[in-house]
Design a protein around this motif. Structure first.
Motif, mmCIF file in Angstrom:
data_model
loop_
_atom_site.group_PDB
_atom_site.id
_atom_site.type_symbol
_atom_site.label_atom_id
_atom_site.label_comp_id
_atom_site.label_asym_id
_atom_site.label_seq_id
_atom_site.Cartn_x
_atom_site.Cartn_y
_atom_site.Cartn_z
ATOM 1 N N UNK A 1 33.174 -1.111 65.609
ATOM 2 C CA UNK A 1 33.852 0.078 66.131
ATOM 3 C C UNK A 1 34.996 0.530 65.235
ATOM 4 N N UNK A 2 35.572 -0.382 64.453
ATOM 5 C CA UNK A 2 36.692 -0.024 63.575
ATOM 6 C C UNK A 2 36.229 0.462 62.203
ATOM 7 N N UNK A 3 34.936 0.803 62.081
ATOM 8 C CA UNK A 3 34.372 1.380 60.859
ATOM 9 C C UNK A 3 34.309 0.378 59.706
ATOM 10 N N UNK A 4 34.125 -0.889 60.039
ATOM 11 C CA UNK A 4 33.866 -1.921 59.041
ATOM 12 C C UNK A 4 32.518 -2.555 59.371
ATOM 13 N N UNK A 5 32.094 -3.528 58.564
ATOM 14 C CA UNK A 5 30.812 -4.177 58.803
ATOM 15 C C UNK A 5 31.010 -5.675 59.011
ATOM 16 N N UNK A 6 29.996 -6.285 59.643
ATOM 17 C CA UNK A 6 30.058 -7.716 59.917
ATOM 18 C C UNK A 6 28.655 -8.298 59.840
ATOM 19 N N UNK A 7 28.581 -9.590 59.498
ATOM 20 C CA UNK A 7 27.296 -10.287 59.504
ATOM 21 C C UNK A 7 26.395 -9.873 58.361
ATOM 22 N N UNK A 8 25.101 -10.107 58.546
ATOM 23 C CA UNK A 8 24.130 -9.777 57.519
ATOM 24 C C UNK A 8 24.173 -10.751 56.358
ATOM 25 N N UNK A 9 23.634 -10.317 55.235
ATOM 26 C CA UNK A 9 23.561 -11.168 54.048
ATOM 27 C C UNK A 9 23.968 -10.371 52.820
ATOM 28 N N UNK A 10 24.593 -11.043 51.873
ATOM 29 C CA UNK A 10 24.899 -10.433 50.577
ATOM 30 C C UNK A 10 23.670 -10.611 49.696
ATOM 31 N N UNK A 11 23.042 -9.503 49.311
ATOM 32 C CA UNK A 11 21.786 -9.570 48.565
ATOM 33 C C UNK A 11 21.947 -9.356 47.068
ATOM 34 N N UNK A 12 23.089 -8.827 46.644
ATOM 35 C CA UNK A 12 23.324 -8.680 45.209
ATOM 36 C C UNK A 12 24.808 -8.487 44.953
ATOM 37 N N UNK A 13 25.300 -9.136 43.903
ATOM 38 C CA UNK A 13 26.669 -8.939 43.422
ATOM 39 C C UNK A 13 26.574 -8.550 41.956
ATOM 40 N N UNK A 14 27.210 -7.471 41.576
ATOM 41 C CA UNK A 14 27.116 -7.041 40.187
ATOM 42 C C UNK A 14 28.343 -6.276 39.740
ATOM 43 N N UNK A 15 28.332 -5.875 38.476
ATOM 44 C CA UNK A 15 29.403 -5.068 37.910
ATOM 45 C C UNK A 15 28.793 -3.991 37.027
ATOM 46 N N UNK A 16 29.376 -2.800 37.079
ATOM 47 C CA UNK A 16 29.000 -1.716 36.180
ATOM 48 C C UNK A 16 29.991 -1.707 35.026
ATOM 49 N N UNK A 17 29.492 -1.825 33.802
ATOM 50 C CA UNK A 17 30.360 -1.807 32.626
ATOM 51 C C UNK A 17 30.250 -0.435 31.965
ATOM 52 N N UNK A 18 31.401 0.192 31.762
ATOM 53 C CA UNK A 18 31.422 1.584 31.335
ATOM 54 C C UNK A 18 31.355 1.706 29.818
ATOM 55 N N UNK A 19 30.688 2.770 29.384
ATOM 56 C CA UNK A 19 30.479 3.050 27.973
ATOM 57 C C UNK A 19 31.806 3.088 27.218
ATOM 58 N N UNK A 20 31.848 2.439 26.054
ATOM 59 C CA UNK A 20 33.085 2.344 25.284
ATOM 60 C C UNK A 20 33.596 3.713 24.840
ATOM 61 N N UNK A 21 32.669 4.587 24.440
ATOM 62 C CA UNK A 21 33.089 5.918 23.999
ATOM 63 C C UNK A 21 33.692 6.709 25.156
ATOM 64 N N UNK A 22 33.111 6.552 26.352
ATOM 65 C CA UNK A 22 33.655 7.228 27.525
ATOM 66 C C UNK A 22 35.038 6.684 27.858
ATOM 67 N N UNK A 23 35.198 5.360 27.811
ATOM 68 C CA UNK A 23 36.512 4.763 28.077
ATOM 69 C C UNK A 23 37.555 5.281 27.092
ATOM 70 N N UNK A 24 37.181 5.351 25.824
ATOM 71 C CA UNK A 24 38.122 5.828 24.811
ATOM 72 C C UNK A 24 38.522 7.277 25.072
ATOM 73 N N UNK A 25 37.541 8.097 25.474
ATOM 74 C CA UNK A 25 37.844 9.500 25.771
ATOM 75 C C UNK A 25 38.797 9.611 26.956
ATOM 76 N N UNK A 26 38.590 8.766 27.972
ATOM 77 C CA UNK A 26 39.478 8.768 29.134
ATOM 78 C C UNK A 26 40.896 8.403 28.716
ATOM 79 N N UNK A 27 41.031 7.382 27.892
ATOM 80 C CA UNK A 27 42.364 6.908 27.530
ATOM 81 C C UNK A 27 43.074 7.834 26.550
#
Length: 281
Positions: free
Chosen positions: A252-278
């Motif tokens: 009811x408080x707009x969070x989740x409970x229970x279930x299973x974690x089916x994947x843990x990962x990370x998105x690594x951002x393109x170096x050229x894009x990071x450089x442009x941002x900075x």
């Protein structure tokens, strides 16, 4: 098993991202990293073959057509909302590009040189913009119990980022609905919300929730977020964390409970894009 098949990002610049310190206590084992790269390459190759085997089916072609239309329209909406007048820079990674990327100095990595005439079907249709990988660490700054919400910015300054992830069953090429996707990343100065320790002192301390949130995938396996481009800190490539929950209960408080974690990962951002941002003033 699911495959994060596409990450489409529309970015506008209005603040400079900068660096901070690494996670306290982190240790980077180069031999372990090498083993992870080898395992990722093997899984990427297998996933590509699996996707190719069913990519010609009618249902998958229909899914691809919907994806192209959705991403193209979203890109136009985001550019209009941000009053972007310059011509867009379009690029994506395919498997061959990823293999080349892993073999070179990442500090010199460029991007695919697409022009404004490159068809949207080329930009937005590939299955290999992100590759299926072994589960990655959730890191020391995962916080349980974040809210279901699309916009996670909470007024954080930075480069606006619209993030879309799509989960595809690699055995059928069909989308996986009702996966609850948990994301979190550092702010533009490399600080995580919800954490208040040496080297990571967040505004609001332990009670802060910025740049954290959860969304459920729709019937096309898609979840999207409005966030900012993450800042980096010493010792880590610029990244966004992803954690997938299945069979959860929405509270009811707009969070989740229970279930299973089916994947843990990370998105690594393109170096050229990071450089442009900075380099953004």
């Amino acid at each position: 098993m699911v495959h994060i098949s596409k990450v489409a990002a529309a970015v506008t610049a209005f603040c400079l991202a900068s660096s901070s310190v690494a996670h306290p206590g982190e240790h980077h084992d180069h031999h372990a990293i090498k083993r992870e790269v080898i395992a990722r390459d093997a899984m990427a190759s297998a996933a590509k073959r699996s996707l190719d085997s069913c990519s010609g089916t009618l249902k998958h072609r229909q899914l691809t057509a919907r994806s192209i239309a959705r991403r193209s329209e979203k890109a136009r909406q985001l550019r209009a909302a941000r009053n972007i007048q310059s011509k867009p820079k379009k690029f994506r990674r395919d498997l061959a590009t990823l293999e080349v990327y892993e073999a070179i100095d990442h500090n010199n990595t460029g991007i695919l040189d697409y022009s404004v005439a490159t068809p949207e079907t080329t930009i937005f249709s590939a299955n290999t913009s992100c590759i299926l990988t072994p589960a990655n660490t959730d890191g020391p700054y995962y916080v349980l119990g974040e809210s279901i919400r699309k916009n996670v910015t909470e007024g954080q300054s930075g480069v606006a980022l619209h993030l879309e992830v799509q989960y595809i069953d690699i055995t059928t090429c069909l989308p996986v609905p009702s996966v609850y996707v948990d994301i979190w990343n550092a702010n533009a100065t490399g600080v995580y919300g919800g954490i208040n320790v040496t080297g990571n002192v967040a505004d609001g301390g332990w009670d802060s929730t910025f740049l954290r949130g959860i969304q459920a995938t729709d019937e096309d396996g898609v979840a999207s977020f409005d966030t900012i481009f993450p800042g980096h800190y010493e010792g880590r490539a610029t990244h966004t964390h992803l954690l997938a929950h299945s069979n959860v209960t929405v509270l009811a408080n707009n969070t989740i409970s229970g279930g299973a974690v089916t994947h843990i990962g990370q998105l690594f951002w393109n170096e050229a894009l990071r450089s442009a941002v900075e380099e953004t003033p």
